[in-house]
Enzyme design. Structure first.
Site, PDB file in Angstrom:
ATOM      1  N   ARG A  41      -9.529 -75.597 -48.624  1.00 11.75           N
ATOM      2  CA  ARG A  41      -8.588 -76.708 -48.825  1.00 11.75           C
ATOM      3  C   ARG A  41      -8.987 -77.913 -47.974  1.00 11.75           C
ATOM      4  O   ARG A  41      -8.881 -79.062 -48.408  1.00 11.75           O
ATOM      5  CB  ARG A  41      -7.159 -76.255 -48.506  1.00 11.75           C
ATOM      6  CG  ARG A  41      -6.122 -77.294 -48.921  1.00 11.75           C
ATOM      7  CD  ARG A  41      -4.710 -76.759 -48.845  1.00 11.75           C
ATOM      8  NE  ARG A  41      -4.340 -76.401 -47.492  1.00 11.75           N
ATOM      9  CZ  ARG A  41      -3.239 -75.726 -47.163  1.00 11.75           C
ATOM     10  NH1 ARG A  41      -2.403 -75.337 -48.119  1.00 11.75           N
ATOM     11  NH2 ARG A  41      -2.964 -75.429 -45.921  1.00 11.75           N
TER      12      ARG A  41
ATOM     13  N   LYS B 263      -4.257 -82.356 -47.709  1.00 10.59           N
ATOM     14  CA  LYS B 263      -3.454 -82.221 -46.484  1.00 10.59           C
ATOM     15  C   LYS B 263      -3.840 -83.359 -45.542  1.00 10.59           C
ATOM     16  O   LYS B 263      -4.562 -83.160 -44.559  1.00 10.59           O
ATOM     17  CB  LYS B 263      -3.680 -80.835 -45.873  1.00 10.59           C
ATOM     18  CG  LYS B 263      -2.545 -80.419 -44.951  1.00 10.59           C
ATOM     19  CD  LYS B 263      -2.560 -78.923 -44.734  1.00 10.59           C
ATOM     20  CE  LYS B 263      -1.630 -78.501 -43.638  1.00 10.59           C
ATOM     21  NZ  LYS B 263      -0.224 -78.791 -43.856  1.00 10.59           N
TER      22      LYS B 263
ATOM     23  N   GLU C  56       8.330 -80.369 -53.309  1.00 12.70           N
ATOM     24  CA  GLU C  56       8.111 -79.793 -51.979  1.00 12.70           C
ATOM     25  C   GLU C  56       9.423 -79.654 -51.219  1.00 12.70           C
ATOM     26  O   GLU C  56      10.382 -80.387 -51.481  1.00 12.70           O
ATOM     27  CB  GLU C  56       7.191 -80.707 -51.147  1.00 12.70           C
ATOM     28  CG  GLU C  56       5.788 -80.860 -51.703  1.00 12.70           C
ATOM     29  CD  GLU C  56       4.814 -79.867 -51.103  1.00 12.70           C
ATOM     30  OE1 GLU C  56       5.224 -78.819 -50.576  1.00 12.70           O
ATOM     31  OE2 GLU C  56       3.606 -80.160 -51.161  1.00 12.70           O
TER      32      GLU C  56
END
Ligand code: PLP
Ligand code: COI
Length: 339
Positions: free
Chosen positions: A81, A183, A219
């Site tokens: 990721r 992220k 989220e």
């Protein structure tokens, strides 16, 4: 010797540990990296990380297992990721092997800060990549730092397995074709105000809807959403603007293969909460936090209970934590031993 820390009452805050890993990218390549005691970074005032948000980070944990060994949970997935986040922000990728090796070094060097088995605490690892060097124009830097520090943590949302209430935010955390799936710090900068407003009203955090239509849940603060439908399916949102949570993908697998549920990644409409008997937030920091209720405008919707965890959520929690702490059989390659 374990440090003199009140392991059972750890929250989620920074405790300085002895060593951190740091590696520099210059002239097109990463150096080998070292452990250092210095927890202060000395970087150029022109660093792109400071002005243009050219940075990304990860979060994963080390767990003291029952047999005394130390587990990392799926660090390869964090490495992958982070590579995707780096790609999105034009930063050099950290190879998976270098990432995992650095995680191991940091945990081994700070073993005294690893909460003992049975306390519920873990050692949280925070890898990050930042653009540094003398820059001023809006463009990618030539130089980067990859670093990992760690800190002992307990529950992220107060109460751990106690249900928490959340409120739907009027703000978006990411754009439909923006950086929501990476992220990167910018997504978190935009969540600070909604998060603060939610807490001011005594909610644990904000829930973000999809930024294109504002009809679907995306989220739950810094965690993904999941729910158990009244006909016993595990459902979790799918969208290009949410962070692909490693915990969420682990739960999708465990719900299907260990609990025998039907599973689905799909749309979760905010006006269809009646379809669910349980709901939760999941993530490395959040682990599994049951959602008691959701405030949406004037409506407050309660799922299983505002005070007790639902049975399916509890089963998922036991399965996930059992694997992480080495009490239950892990699917192949999910656990990497530090020692
Ligand atoms: N969503 C956001 C916005 C997060 O910050 C996190 C934390 O990493 C998650 C979801 C959960 O992801 P993971 O399970 O990989 O920790
Ligand atoms: C994590 O769960 O690792 C996160 O990144 C959440 C964090 C922003 C507190």
């Amino acid at each position: 010797m374990p440090k003199d820390i009140d392991w059972k009452n750890l929250g989620f805050s920074y405790i300085k540990t002895d060593k951190r890993y740091i590696s520099y990218f210059k002239d097109g390549k990463w150096d080998e990296g070292t452990l250092t005691e210095d927890n202060v970074l000395h970087i150029s005032e022109g660093s792109t990380a400071l002005h243009y948000g050219q940075q990304c980070f990860e979060g994963l944990k080390a767990y003291r297992a029952k047999d005394g060994s130390i587990n990392l949970f799926r660090p390869d997935q964090n490495a992958l990721r982070m590579q995707k986040s780096c790609e999105r922000l034009l930063m050099p990728q950290v190879p998976t092997e270098k990432f995992i090796e650095a995680c191991k070094q940091v945990v081994a060097a700070n073993e005294d800060y690893l909460p003992p088995y049975g306390t519920g605490g873990t050692l949280y690892l925070r890898p990050f990549v930042i653009g540094v060097g003398d820059n001023v124009g809006v463009q990618a830097a030539d130089e980067y730092i990859f670093s990992i520090f760690c800190t002992p943590v307990g529950a992220y949302f107060k109460g751990g397995l106690q249900p928490a209430n959340f409120i739907v935010s009027e703000f978006d955390r990411a754009a439909p074709r923006g950086t929501g799936a990476a992220k990167v710090g910018g997504n978190y900068a935009s969540s600070l105000l909604p998060g603060k407003e939610a807490k001011k009203r005594e909610f644990a955090d904000a829930i973000y809807l999809d930024p294109a239509s504002h009809t679907k849940i995306e989220e739950v603060g810094a965690a993904n959403f999941f729910a158990i439908t009244k006909d016993d399916r595990f459902i979790t949102p799918f969208s290009p603007s949410i962070l692909p949570s490693i915990t969420k993908y682990s739960l999708l697998y465990l719900a299907e293969h260990r609990l025998g549920l039907e599973v689905e990644e799909g749309d979760v409409y905010i006006d269809q909460l009646d379809d669910f008997k349980e709901a939760g937030a999941c993530g490395t920091a959040a682990v599994i936090t049951p959602i008691g209720g959701i405030q949406n405008g004037e409506d407050f919707h309660v799922f299983y209970s505002e005070t007790e965890v639902g049975p399916v959520t509890k089963e998922l929690y036991d399965e996930l934590c059992g694997i992480q702490f080495g009490e239950r059989q892990a699917p192949e390659d999910w656990i990497v031993k530090v020692k």
